[in-house]
Design a protein around this motif. Sequence first.
Motif, PDB file in Angstrom:
ATOM      1  N   ALA A  74     -42.187 -12.649  15.535  1.00 49.06           N
ATOM      2  CA  ALA A  74     -42.568 -11.451  14.776  1.00 49.06           C
ATOM      3  C   ALA A  74     -43.843 -11.679  13.973  1.00 49.06           C
ATOM      4  O   ALA A  74     -44.640 -10.751  13.781  1.00 49.06           O
ATOM      5  CB  ALA A  74     -41.423 -11.042  13.856  1.00 49.06           C
ATOM      6  N   GLY A  75     -44.057 -12.903  13.509  1.00 45.87           N
ATOM      7  CA  GLY A  75     -45.240 -13.209  12.709  1.00 45.87           C
ATOM      8  C   GLY A  75     -46.370 -13.819  13.504  1.00 45.87           C
ATOM      9  O   GLY A  75     -47.198 -14.536  12.933  1.00 45.87           O
ATOM     10  N   GLY A  76     -46.444 -13.561  14.796  1.00 48.26           N
ATOM     11  CA  GLY A  76     -47.539 -14.070  15.616  1.00 48.26           C
ATOM     12  C   GLY A  76     -47.058 -15.054  16.662  1.00 48.26           C
ATOM     13  O   GLY A  76     -46.313 -14.690  17.569  1.00 48.26           O
ATOM     14  N   ALA A  94     -51.590 -12.503  15.497  1.00 48.76           N
ATOM     15  CA  ALA A  94     -51.483 -13.664  14.627  1.00 48.76           C
ATOM     16  C   ALA A  94     -52.354 -13.506  13.380  1.00 48.76           C
ATOM     17  O   ALA A  94     -51.946 -13.889  12.273  1.00 48.76           O
ATOM     18  CB  ALA A  94     -51.881 -14.919  15.400  1.00 48.76           C
ATOM     19  N   TRP A  95     -53.545 -12.949  13.541  1.00 46.84           N
ATOM     20  CA  TRP A  95     -54.463 -12.782  12.408  1.00 46.84           C
ATOM     21  C   TRP A  95     -53.890 -11.809  11.388  1.00 46.84           C
ATOM     22  O   TRP A  95     -53.963 -12.061  10.162  1.00 46.84           O
ATOM     23  CB  TRP A  95     -55.818 -12.305  12.908  1.00 46.84           C
ATOM     24  N   ASP A  96     -53.344 -10.708  11.849  1.00 46.95           N
ATOM     25  CA  ASP A  96     -52.772  -9.726  10.923  1.00 46.95           C
ATOM     26  C   ASP A  96     -51.612 -10.344  10.145  1.00 46.95           C
ATOM     27  O   ASP A  96     -51.440 -10.067   8.951  1.00 46.95           O
ATOM     28  CB  ASP A  96     -52.306  -8.490  11.687  1.00 46.95           C
ATOM     29  N   ALA A  97     -50.811 -11.182  10.822  1.00 45.70           N
ATOM     30  CA  ALA A  97     -49.711 -11.847  10.122  1.00 45.70           C
ATOM     31  C   ALA A  97     -50.252 -12.811   9.078  1.00 45.70           C
ATOM     32  O   ALA A  97     -49.726 -12.907   7.961  1.00 45.70           O
ATOM     33  CB  ALA A  97     -48.826 -12.581  11.125  1.00 45.70           C
ATOM     34  N   TYR A  98     -51.309 -13.539   9.437  1.00 44.15           N
ATOM     35  CA  TYR A  98     -51.912 -14.456   8.473  1.00 44.15           C
ATOM     36  C   TYR A  98     -52.463 -13.696   7.269  1.00 44.15           C
ATOM     37  O   TYR A  98     -52.256 -14.101   6.120  1.00 44.15           O
ATOM     38  CB  TYR A  98     -53.029 -15.267   9.155  1.00 44.15           C
ATOM     39  N   ARG A  99     -53.150 -12.603   7.497  1.00 47.41           N
ATOM     40  CA  ARG A  99     -53.708 -11.826   6.393  1.00 47.41           C
ATOM     41  C   ARG A  99     -52.597 -11.278   5.498  1.00 47.41           C
ATOM     42  O   ARG A  99     -52.730 -11.240   4.274  1.00 47.41           O
ATOM     43  CB  ARG A  99     -54.564 -10.668   6.909  1.00 47.41           C
ATOM     44  N   ARG A 100     -51.498 -10.897   6.098  1.00 47.05           N
ATOM     45  CA  ARG A 100     -50.409 -10.288   5.350  1.00 47.05           C
ATOM     46  C   ARG A 100     -49.587 -11.325   4.584  1.00 47.05           C
ATOM     47  O   ARG A 100     -49.145 -11.073   3.447  1.00 47.05           O
ATOM     48  CB  ARG A 100     -49.501  -9.527   6.318  1.00 47.05           C
ATOM     49  N   LEU A 101     -49.404 -12.501   5.164  1.00 44.78           N
ATOM     50  CA  LEU A 101     -48.438 -13.452   4.638  1.00 44.78           C
ATOM     51  C   LEU A 101     -49.048 -14.704   4.002  1.00 44.78           C
ATOM     52  O   LEU A 101     -48.374 -15.358   3.191  1.00 44.78           O
ATOM     53  CB  LEU A 101     -47.484 -13.893   5.761  1.00 44.78           C
ATOM     54  N   ALA A 102     -50.292 -15.047   4.368  1.00 46.43           N
ATOM     55  CA  ALA A 102     -50.802 -16.352   3.935  1.00 46.43           C
ATOM     56  C   ALA A 102     -52.296 -16.345   3.665  1.00 46.43           C
ATOM     57  O   ALA A 102     -52.942 -17.394   3.704  1.00 46.43           O
ATOM     58  CB  ALA A 102     -50.479 -17.399   5.010  1.00 46.43           C
ATOM     59  N   TRP A 103     -52.877 -15.220   3.363  1.00 43.52           N
ATOM     60  CA  TRP A 103     -54.324 -15.100   3.198  1.00 43.52           C
ATOM     61  C   TRP A 103     -54.852 -16.111   2.188  1.00 43.52           C
ATOM     62  O   TRP A 103     -54.356 -16.226   1.059  1.00 43.52           O
ATOM     63  CB  TRP A 103     -54.684 -13.692   2.759  1.00 43.52           C
ATOM     64  N   GLY A 104     -55.857 -16.877   2.582  1.00 43.59           N
ATOM     65  CA  GLY A 104     -56.456 -17.869   1.720  1.00 43.59           C
ATOM     66  C   GLY A 104     -55.828 -19.246   1.821  1.00 43.59           C
ATOM     67  O   GLY A 104     -56.430 -20.226   1.373  1.00 43.59           O
ATOM     68  N   ARG A 105     -54.642 -19.356   2.410  1.00 39.64           N
ATOM     69  CA  ARG A 105     -54.014 -20.659   2.604  1.00 39.64           C
ATOM     70  C   ARG A 105     -54.541 -21.279   3.898  1.00 39.64           C
ATOM     71  O   ARG A 105     -55.122 -20.623   4.749  1.00 39.64           O
ATOM     72  CB  ARG A 105     -52.493 -20.509   2.680  1.00 39.64           C
ATOM     73  N   ASP A 106     -54.318 -22.562   4.046  1.00 42.60           N
ATOM     74  CA  ASP A 106     -54.832 -23.257   5.224  1.00 42.60           C
ATOM     75  C   ASP A 106     -54.184 -22.761   6.513  1.00 42.60           C
ATOM     76  O   ASP A 106     -54.869 -22.509   7.509  1.00 42.60           O
ATOM     77  CB  ASP A 106     -54.604 -24.764   5.092  1.00 42.60           C
ATOM     78  N   GLU A 107     -52.869 -22.627   6.499  1.00 43.21           N
ATOM     79  CA  GLU A 107     -52.168 -22.267   7.731  1.00 43.21           C
ATOM     80  C   GLU A 107     -50.993 -21.343   7.434  1.00 43.21           C
ATOM     81  O   GLU A 107     -50.527 -21.237   6.291  1.00 43.21           O
ATOM     82  CB  GLU A 107     -51.678 -23.530   8.463  1.00 43.21           C
ATOM     83  N   LEU A 108     -50.526 -20.687   8.477  1.00 43.58           N
ATOM     84  CA  LEU A 108     -49.419 -19.739   8.385  1.00 43.58           C
ATOM     85  C   LEU A 108     -48.145 -20.367   8.922  1.00 43.58           C
ATOM     86  O   LEU A 108     -48.156 -21.015   9.979  1.00 43.58           O
ATOM     87  CB  LEU A 108     -49.754 -18.482   9.204  1.00 43.58           C
ATOM     88  N   ARG A 109     -47.048 -20.144   8.203  1.00 46.90           N
ATOM     89  CA  ARG A 109     -45.716 -20.429   8.720  1.00 46.90           C
ATOM     90  C   ARG A 109     -45.081 -19.091   9.070  1.00 46.90           C
ATOM     91  O   ARG A 109     -44.567 -18.394   8.187  1.00 46.90           O
ATOM     92  CB  ARG A 109     -44.891 -21.202   7.689  1.00 46.90           C
ATOM     93  N   PRO A 110     -45.130 -18.707  10.355  1.00 45.53           N
ATOM     94  CA  PRO A 110     -44.783 -17.335  10.705  1.00 45.53           C
ATOM     95  C   PRO A 110     -43.295 -17.007  10.614  1.00 45.53           C
ATOM     96  O   PRO A 110     -42.931 -15.832  10.453  1.00 45.53           O
ATOM     97  CB  PRO A 110     -45.282 -17.211  12.153  1.00 45.53           C
ATOM     98  N   LEU A 111     -42.418 -17.979  10.725  1.00 48.54           N
ATOM     99  CA  LEU A 111     -40.988 -17.670  10.659  1.00 48.54           C
ATOM    100  C   LEU A 111     -40.531 -17.472   9.221  1.00 48.54           C
ATOM    101  O   LEU A 111     -39.752 -16.549   8.942  1.00 48.54           O
ATOM    102  CB  LEU A 111     -40.174 -18.785  11.326  1.00 48.54           C
ATOM    103  N   SER A 112     -41.015 -18.316   8.328  1.00 47.19           N
ATOM    104  CA  SER A 112     -40.628 -18.173   6.925  1.00 47.19           C
ATOM    105  C   SER A 112     -41.548 -17.228   6.167  1.00 47.19           C
ATOM    106  O   SER A 112     -41.262 -16.864   5.022  1.00 47.19           O
ATOM    107  CB  SER A 112     -40.614 -19.539   6.239  1.00 47.19           C
ATOM    108  N   GLY A 113     -42.653 -16.824   6.782  1.00 46.70           N
ATOM    109  CA  GLY A 113     -43.535 -15.840   6.183  1.00 46.70           C
ATOM    110  C   GLY A 113     -44.276 -16.346   4.962  1.00 46.70           C
ATOM    111  O   GLY A 113     -44.392 -15.640   3.951  1.00 46.70           O
ATOM    112  N   ARG A 114     -44.801 -17.571   5.035  1.00 45.86           N
ATOM    113  CA  ARG A 114     -45.514 -18.133   3.893  1.00 45.86           C
ATOM    114  C   ARG A 114     -46.686 -18.985   4.391  1.00 45.86           C
ATOM    115  O   ARG A 114     -46.846 -19.217   5.592  1.00 45.86           O
ATOM    116  CB  ARG A 114     -44.578 -18.987   3.036  1.00 45.86           C
TER     117      ARG A 114
END
Length: 485
Positions: A411-413, A58-78
């Motif tokens: 796929a995104g965590g 989950a952390w790697d997905a957050y770093r890749r897709l949403a670094w610096g944002r409050d939360e990750l949306r793993p399906l839409s990748g934002r």
Amino acid sequence: MRKCAGPGSLSRRGLLGALTALTPVAAVPVASVHGSASAAAEPFAGLGEASVAAFRRAWDAYRRLAWGRDELRPLSGRGADFFAPGHTFGLTIVEALDTLYLMELDEELDAAVRWVKDELDLDQDVSVQVFEAIIRLVGGLLSGHLATRDPALLDVARDLADRLMPAFLVSPTGAPYRYVNLSTGAVSGRHNHLAEIGSCITEFGELSRITGDRTYYDVAKKALRAVCERRSRLDLLGTTLDVETGAWTGTTATLDPPADSFFEYLWHGWKLYGDEELRTWYTALTAGIFRHLADRSTGRLWFRQAEMRTGRATGQVQSELTAFYAGLLARSGRVAEGESYHDSWTDVLGAFRLPPDLLDYRSLRAWNPSYPLRPEYVDACLSLWLVTGKELYRERAREMFDRQERYCKVAGGYTVVREVTASPMKLGDLTPAYWFSENAKYYYLLFAEARRFDYGSGYLTTEGNVLRGLRAPAPAPGGGGPVGK
């Protein structure tokens, strides 16, 4: 979302004296019967590695897709904002600081600390929810400071707390307003909920202890007093208070949101600071809860809703968030009741693949079929294991871990579930920031030999932030400074 020390005796010592009274009266044991890291033996040790792998996924997905944002949306990748659209505070980064430390992911921790020091902007013209800002951001920054010993994190935590203080200081009753603007200090939200009024004494108490400024503890204590002195003759509290007049605008007594964490913070304050008045309030309110809310009509222990002044039953719906109460009961000496209540939630897992967010506990019918990756059932597993020493609770946690892997892994965590009763389940698109602070940490502490955590004196807040019991890392070959320096 909850955690505190286990039962034990403390010498009588209030907070009416000098500032030194804000040091703990005694060690704050999480475990009353055991709790050394060496207890994490096979077959659970392999799950320790699996819990780290889940976090890394989950952390790697957050770093890749949403670094610096409050939360990750793993399906839409934002990324997504939590407090207000267009305003981010890196909530996931802050929530993950002590988890990264405990898991010994030091390179990732260094990157997270650098982001907080270089990028986190508190001077934003936006109103934030005071409760969430305290338990998530102030608590996360404090635990990050205690883990890394980086003074910059303490400075940011104190800056944020100072920006939130108008919510307490301008209130006529001492119960805080619900929102405050971080840039202007303007307050709003005079009708505030019980948990939001009273869940800050550990975070603000630690700020007072560390900085030597008791103002933070004093405003948190005054907020608790504003509520407890307005309890009914049945020792029941309502859900919503007008912080300007002190009148109850929501008169339902319940353990469910929006009341839940109020009760654990009374116990937390007593255990951390030896404040006898907090224990007195906790004891009285707990007795009222068992007299008027406890419901054993199904053969299991549940807690109904009732009118606070008459005790008349008004509902039979329970939130998964309230599963935390099993652990609080055990830690505060009601072990049998805590185990019984956890059994009730285990029955729910026999009826559903994942616990629904709300259910009618008599029929076990889902009122809200979503599963927002809630951590409370596993939170209680950790507390009950530490208090009783029974491997049953790690077995139950393992079952929940397996179900997370089976139903929430993408796929995104990992993502929330919109409908647990559908087949296949309907997924949402969010990895809540609390997953990084709570779910991942609870599994790790249950299954791994956490070398950087003292199982005997550790203390975790309602948001899973470790404020006591963090151990220094073993020195690296050839020396070197502490993590985060």
